[in-house]
Write a protein that holds these residues in place. Sequence first.
Motif, PDB file in Angstrom:
ATOM      1  N   ALA A   1       0.831  -1.209   0.000  1.00 39.71           N
ATOM      2  CA  ALA A   1       0.000   0.000   0.000  1.00 39.71           C
ATOM      3  C   ALA A   1       0.862   1.255   0.000  1.00 39.71           C
ATOM      4  N   ASP A   2       2.006   1.203   0.677  1.00 39.45           N
ATOM      5  CA  ASP A   2       2.914   2.345   0.755  1.00 39.45           C
ATOM      6  C   ASP A   2       4.321   1.803   0.991  1.00 39.45           C
ATOM      7  N   PRO A   3       5.175   1.797  -0.046  1.00 35.28           N
ATOM      8  CA  PRO A   3       6.526   1.224   0.085  1.00 35.28           C
ATOM      9  C   PRO A   3       7.390   1.883   1.165  1.00 35.28           C
ATOM     10  N   LYS A   4       7.017   3.052   1.629  1.00 34.86           N
ATOM     11  CA  LYS A   4       7.808   3.745   2.639  1.00 34.86           C
ATOM     12  C   LYS A   4       7.268   3.504   4.048  1.00 34.86           C
ATOM     13  N   ALA A   5       6.360   2.546   4.180  1.00 35.37           N
ATOM     14  CA  ALA A   5       5.736   2.280   5.479  1.00 35.37           C
ATOM     15  C   ALA A   5       6.117   0.897   5.981  1.00 35.37           C
ATOM     16  N   HIS A   6       6.012   0.739   7.290  1.00 32.94           N
ATOM     17  CA  HIS A   6       6.253  -0.549   7.932  1.00 32.94           C
ATOM     18  C   HIS A   6       5.160  -0.761   8.971  1.00 32.94           C
ATOM     19  N   GLY A   7       4.584  -1.949   8.977  1.00 35.24           N
ATOM     20  CA  GLY A   7       3.504  -2.238   9.918  1.00 35.24           C
ATOM     21  C   GLY A   7       3.902  -3.262  10.953  1.00 35.24           C
ATOM     22  N   GLU A   8       3.414  -3.086  12.148  1.00 37.32           N
ATOM     23  CA  GLU A   8       3.583  -4.023  13.250  1.00 37.32           C
ATOM     24  C   GLU A   8       2.220  -4.268  13.841  1.00 37.32           C
ATOM     25  N   LEU A   9       1.984  -5.471  14.312  1.00 33.55           N
ATOM     26  CA  LEU A   9       0.746  -5.730  15.034  1.00 33.55           C
ATOM     27  C   LEU A   9       1.078  -6.391  16.352  1.00 33.55           C
ATOM     28  N   PHE A  10       0.288  -6.060  17.350  1.00 36.32           N
ATOM     29  CA  PHE A  10       0.438  -6.605  18.689  1.00 36.32           C
ATOM     30  C   PHE A  10      -0.888  -7.243  19.051  1.00 36.32           C
ATOM     31  N   ILE A  11      -0.855  -8.500  19.443  1.00 34.25           N
ATOM     32  CA  ILE A  11      -2.069  -9.199  19.823  1.00 34.25           C
ATOM     33  C   ILE A  11      -2.007  -9.421  21.330  1.00 34.25           C
ATOM     34  N   LEU A  12      -2.920  -8.761  22.026  1.00 38.53           N
ATOM     35  CA  LEU A  12      -2.942  -8.808  23.487  1.00 38.53           C
ATOM     36  C   LEU A  12      -4.114  -9.646  23.963  1.00 38.53           C
ATOM     37  N   SER A  13      -3.986 -10.214  25.107  1.00 39.30           N
ATOM     38  CA  SER A  13      -5.041 -11.042  25.683  1.00 39.30           C
ATOM     39  C   SER A  13      -6.349 -10.269  25.779  1.00 39.30           C
ATOM     40  N   GLY A  14      -7.441 -10.931  25.444  1.00 37.16           N
ATOM     41  CA  GLY A  14      -8.760 -10.320  25.529  1.00 37.16           C
ATOM     42  C   GLY A  14      -9.194 -10.062  26.954  1.00 37.16           C
ATOM     43  N   SER A  15      -8.484 -10.635  27.926  1.00 39.97           N
ATOM     44  CA  SER A  15      -8.850 -10.431  29.327  1.00 39.97           C
ATOM     45  C   SER A  15      -8.377  -9.081  29.866  1.00 39.97           C
ATOM     46  N   ILE A  16      -7.542  -8.376  29.106  1.00 39.33           N
ATOM     47  CA  ILE A  16      -7.064  -7.065  29.548  1.00 39.33           C
ATOM     48  C   ILE A  16      -8.214  -6.077  29.528  1.00 39.33           C
ATOM     49  N   ASN A  17      -8.364  -5.347  30.605  1.00 37.44           N
ATOM     50  CA  ASN A  17      -9.391  -4.320  30.709  1.00 37.44           C
ATOM     51  C   ASN A  17      -9.118  -3.230  29.672  1.00 37.44           C
ATOM     52  N   PRO A  18     -10.175  -2.697  28.999  1.00 38.53           N
ATOM     53  CA  PRO A  18      -9.957  -1.642  27.995  1.00 38.53           C
ATOM     54  C   PRO A  18      -9.148  -0.463  28.535  1.00 38.53           C
ATOM     55  N   ASN A  19      -9.329  -0.153  29.808  1.00 34.38           N
ATOM     56  CA  ASN A  19      -8.590   0.959  30.405  1.00 34.38           C
ATOM     57  C   ASN A  19      -7.099   0.675  30.515  1.00 34.38           C
ATOM     58  N   ASN A  20      -6.720  -0.605  30.454  1.00 34.09           N
ATOM     59  CA  ASN A  20      -5.317  -0.969  30.618  1.00 34.09           C
ATOM     60  C   ASN A  20      -4.603  -1.272  29.305  1.00 34.09           C
ATOM     61  N   VAL A  21      -5.331  -1.265  28.188  1.00 32.38           N
ATOM     62  CA  VAL A  21      -4.696  -1.583  26.904  1.00 32.38           C
ATOM     63  C   VAL A  21      -3.596  -0.584  26.593  1.00 32.38           C
ATOM     64  N   VAL A  22      -3.855   0.697  26.816  1.00 30.91           N
ATOM     65  CA  VAL A  22      -2.840   1.719  26.536  1.00 30.91           C
ATOM     66  C   VAL A  22      -1.634   1.531  27.453  1.00 30.91           C
ATOM     67  N   ALA A  23      -1.879   1.215  28.709  1.00 32.00           N
ATOM     68  CA  ALA A  23      -0.770   0.997  29.646  1.00 32.00           C
ATOM     69  C   ALA A  23       0.067  -0.209  29.211  1.00 32.00           C
ATOM     70  N   LYS A  24      -0.596  -1.274  28.773  1.00 35.71           N
ATOM     71  CA  LYS A  24       0.135  -2.453  28.301  1.00 35.71           C
ATOM     72  C   LYS A  24       0.917  -2.124  27.035  1.00 35.71           C
ATOM     73  N   LEU A  25       0.300  -1.345  26.137  1.00 34.26           N
ATOM     74  CA  LEU A  25       0.997  -0.962  24.912  1.00 34.26           C
ATOM     75  C   LEU A  25       2.206  -0.088  25.249  1.00 34.26           C
ATOM     76  N   LYS A  26       2.079   0.754  26.251  1.00 38.66           N
ATOM     77  CA  LYS A  26       3.201   1.606  26.665  1.00 38.66           C
ATOM     78  C   LYS A  26       4.388   0.740  27.069  1.00 38.66           C
ATOM     79  N   GLU A  27       4.109  -0.373  27.762  1.00 42.32           N
ATOM     80  CA  GLU A  27       5.172  -1.303  28.129  1.00 42.32           C
ATOM     81  C   GLU A  27       5.837  -1.880  26.883  1.00 42.32           C
ATOM     82  N   LEU A  28       5.022  -2.222  25.890  1.00 41.31           N
ATOM     83  CA  LEU A  28       5.562  -2.799  24.657  1.00 41.31           C
ATOM     84  C   LEU A  28       6.342  -1.779  23.833  1.00 41.31           C
TER      85      LEU A  28
END
Length: 188
Positions: free
Chosen positions: A104-131
């Motif tokens: 789609a864009d040769p100058k781009a790079h994509g990463e995906l992170f798959i986190l447990s569904g048991s993580i509270n929505p309020n904590n997803v950002v905090a977990k991503l911050k760790e990653l």
Amino acid sequence: MKMFKRLFSSLLAGMLALALLTGCGGSGILNPSTSTQRVTVVERGVHALLTAAQFSTKENKAFDSAIETTVNQISASPSKFVSAEDNLEELNLSYDFNKAIEKADPKAHGELFILSGSINPNNVVAKLKELMTALRPVPGMDTFDARIYRVANPNDLSDNAWVVFLVRHAVFGSGETNLQVSGVRNQI
């Protein structure tokens, strides 16, 4: 030290904004009629986190097809992608996703992170911050696109996960793309 205090206060402000936004809807619980749901409330918190870390953020529609395809693949059986860190299926999916992003864009790079569904929505950002400790602002970087989905197996909504898509568009003098994100998937 002064810069650290500014960065810390910006991150704190972003987290507070996320806490306020969570009261505005979007509990993160999947609607039984759908197996994929984009969670914009949590996503705004990720954009605030990226902005506080001095990344420029902007959604790029060119990546929609690759993201939707990947979301649908994960929703067939989220738990198999959340399992082990050396999960070959998750690595192949990540590779295919990045190739679709580069198409789609040769100058781009994509990463995906798959986190447990048991993580509270309020904590997803905090977990991503760790990653995101592996992310470094790179001179010449253009934009960073973040998308967050809540996915579930349509036949078993208890089989679910959070999927965070981070697409970085970085341009250097030679036209090369350099992304310093690797080896941090599935650490939660």
